[in-house]
Design a protein around this motif. Structure first.
Motif, PDB file in Angstrom:
ATOM      1  N   LYS A  75      53.604  16.135 -31.923  1.00 11.62           N
ATOM      2  CA  LYS A  75      53.385  17.558 -32.216  1.00 11.62           C
ATOM      3  C   LYS A  75      52.361  17.700 -33.338  1.00 11.62           C
ATOM      4  O   LYS A  75      51.468  18.567 -33.283  1.00 11.62           O
ATOM      5  N   VAL A  78      48.929  17.221 -31.910  1.00 13.77           N
ATOM      6  CA  VAL A  78      48.509  18.428 -31.184  1.00 13.77           C
ATOM      7  C   VAL A  78      48.040  19.483 -32.178  1.00 13.77           C
ATOM      8  O   VAL A  78      47.011  20.136 -31.968  1.00 13.77           O
ATOM      9  N   ASP A  79      48.772  19.647 -33.271  1.00 13.48           N
ATOM     10  CA  ASP A  79      48.399  20.647 -34.268  1.00 13.48           C
ATOM     11  C   ASP A  79      47.038  20.327 -34.893  1.00 13.48           C
ATOM     12  O   ASP A  79      46.177  21.207 -35.010  1.00 13.48           O
ATOM     13  N   SER A  82      44.339  21.022 -32.283  1.00 19.30           N
ATOM     14  CA  SER A  82      44.152  22.425 -31.911  1.00 19.30           C
ATOM     15  C   SER A  82      43.305  23.183 -32.931  1.00 19.30           C
ATOM     16  O   SER A  82      42.760  24.243 -32.615  1.00 19.30           O
ATOM     17  N   LEU A  83      43.167  22.642 -34.116  1.00 17.99           N
ATOM     18  CA  LEU A  83      42.401  23.322 -35.164  1.00 17.99           C
ATOM     19  C   LEU A  83      40.954  22.856 -35.228  1.00 17.99           C
ATOM     20  O   LEU A  83      40.171  23.369 -36.030  1.00 17.99           O
ATOM     21  N   ASN A  87      38.050  23.936 -29.818  1.00 17.33           N
ATOM     22  CA  ASN A  87      39.389  23.415 -29.560  1.00 17.33           C
ATOM     23  C   ASN A  87      39.340  22.525 -28.315  1.00 17.33           C
ATOM     24  O   ASN A  87      39.038  22.987 -27.225  1.00 17.33           O
ATOM     25  N   TRP A  89      41.640  21.314 -26.560  1.00 10.60           N
ATOM     26  CA  TRP A  89      42.709  21.583 -25.592  1.00 10.60           C
ATOM     27  C   TRP A  89      42.361  22.712 -24.626  1.00 10.60           C
ATOM     28  O   TRP A  89      42.910  22.791 -23.530  1.00 10.60           O
ATOM     29  N   THR A  90      41.472  23.618 -25.019  1.00 12.27           N
ATOM     30  CA  THR A  90      41.229  24.835 -24.252  1.00 12.27           C
ATOM     31  C   THR A  90      40.873  24.531 -22.802  1.00 12.27           C
ATOM     32  O   THR A  90      39.859  23.906 -22.511  1.00 12.27           O
ATOM     33  N   LEU A 117      51.890  23.416 -25.293  1.00  9.45           N
ATOM     34  CA  LEU A 117      50.580  23.229 -24.669  1.00  9.45           C
ATOM     35  C   LEU A 117      49.995  24.551 -24.177  1.00  9.45           C
ATOM     36  O   LEU A 117      48.788  24.782 -24.292  1.00  9.45           O
ATOM     37  N   ASN A 119      50.386  27.366 -25.543  1.00 16.50           N
ATOM     38  CA  ASN A 119      49.938  28.067 -26.738  1.00 16.50           C
ATOM     39  C   ASN A 119      48.579  27.582 -27.233  1.00 16.50           C
ATOM     40  O   ASN A 119      47.833  28.352 -27.826  1.00 16.50           O
ATOM     41  N   VAL A 120      48.233  26.307 -26.984  1.00 18.19           N
ATOM     42  CA  VAL A 120      46.933  25.792 -27.435  1.00 18.19           C
ATOM     43  C   VAL A 120      45.879  25.868 -26.332  1.00 18.19           C
ATOM     44  O   VAL A 120      44.759  25.404 -26.517  1.00 18.19           O
TER      45      VAL A 120
END
Length: 172
Positions: A75, A78-79, A82-83, A87, A89-90, A117, A119-120
């Motif tokens: 997690k 992922v955080d 995502s920043l 990004n 992950w998009t 996932l 959410n990101v």
């Protein structure tokens, strides 16, 4: 359990390669990141993972299940990712996989993954790979020992890779 998950990840990478896809595995040290906190410098492994994800047409997350949830170190990764901008992950298609010595094969933890996932910005494949009783159902190289499980794991991976191919490298 973590060793079996690593072996499962390697098995899936070998299967993807056999189907004409390239893969890169991030595990171990690359996932041992400081807890995300605003203002901290971005670890080099985060930059490496972000670059790999930006160039990927899809990804497979092989995750253990800790108390029916997501392990903190994953997690946290992922955080951090995502920043990053852009990004990584998009719109990335992701297949979830888990193996557990329990009867559910990590399926309960994968439910938590789906909301994180989404959410990101990830497109999570509708199917997933779960391997129950992994301590006896996975061989030393991560290959499922039971023929039915081996076939189902292969089919799920093939369906995901086929969907990624149909997307033509486009992110959703």
């Amino acid at each position: 359990e973590l060793a079996r998950l690593g072996h499962l990840a390697m098995h899936l990478a070998r299967e993807a390669t056999a189907l004409g896809h390239s893969s890169k595995i991030f595990a171990g040290e690359s996932l041992r990141l400081p807890l995300y906190e605003e203002g901290l410098p971005v670890p080099a492994s985060v930059n490496d993972m972000a670059e790999a994800l930006r160039g990927a047409q899809g990804a497979v997350i092989v995750s253990p299940e800790y108390n029916a949830g997501i392990p903190a170190h994953l997690k946290n990764a992922v955080d951090w990712l995502s920043l990053q901008r852009p990004n990584p992950w998009t719109g990335l298609p992701v297949l979830l996989a888990s193996a557990s010595p329990g009867a559910f094969g990590g399926a309960r933890g994968l439910l938590s993954w789906r909301s994180v996932l989404a959410n990101v910005g990830v497109w999570a494949a509708p199917g997933a790979i779960t391997v129950p009783k992994a301590d006896v159902s996975l061989g030393e190289d991560g290959t499922p020992v039971e023929e039915r499980a081996k076939l189902e794991t292969g089919r799920t991976l093939e369906r995901f890779l086929s969907a990624v191919e149909r997307m033509g490298g486009r992110r959703l």
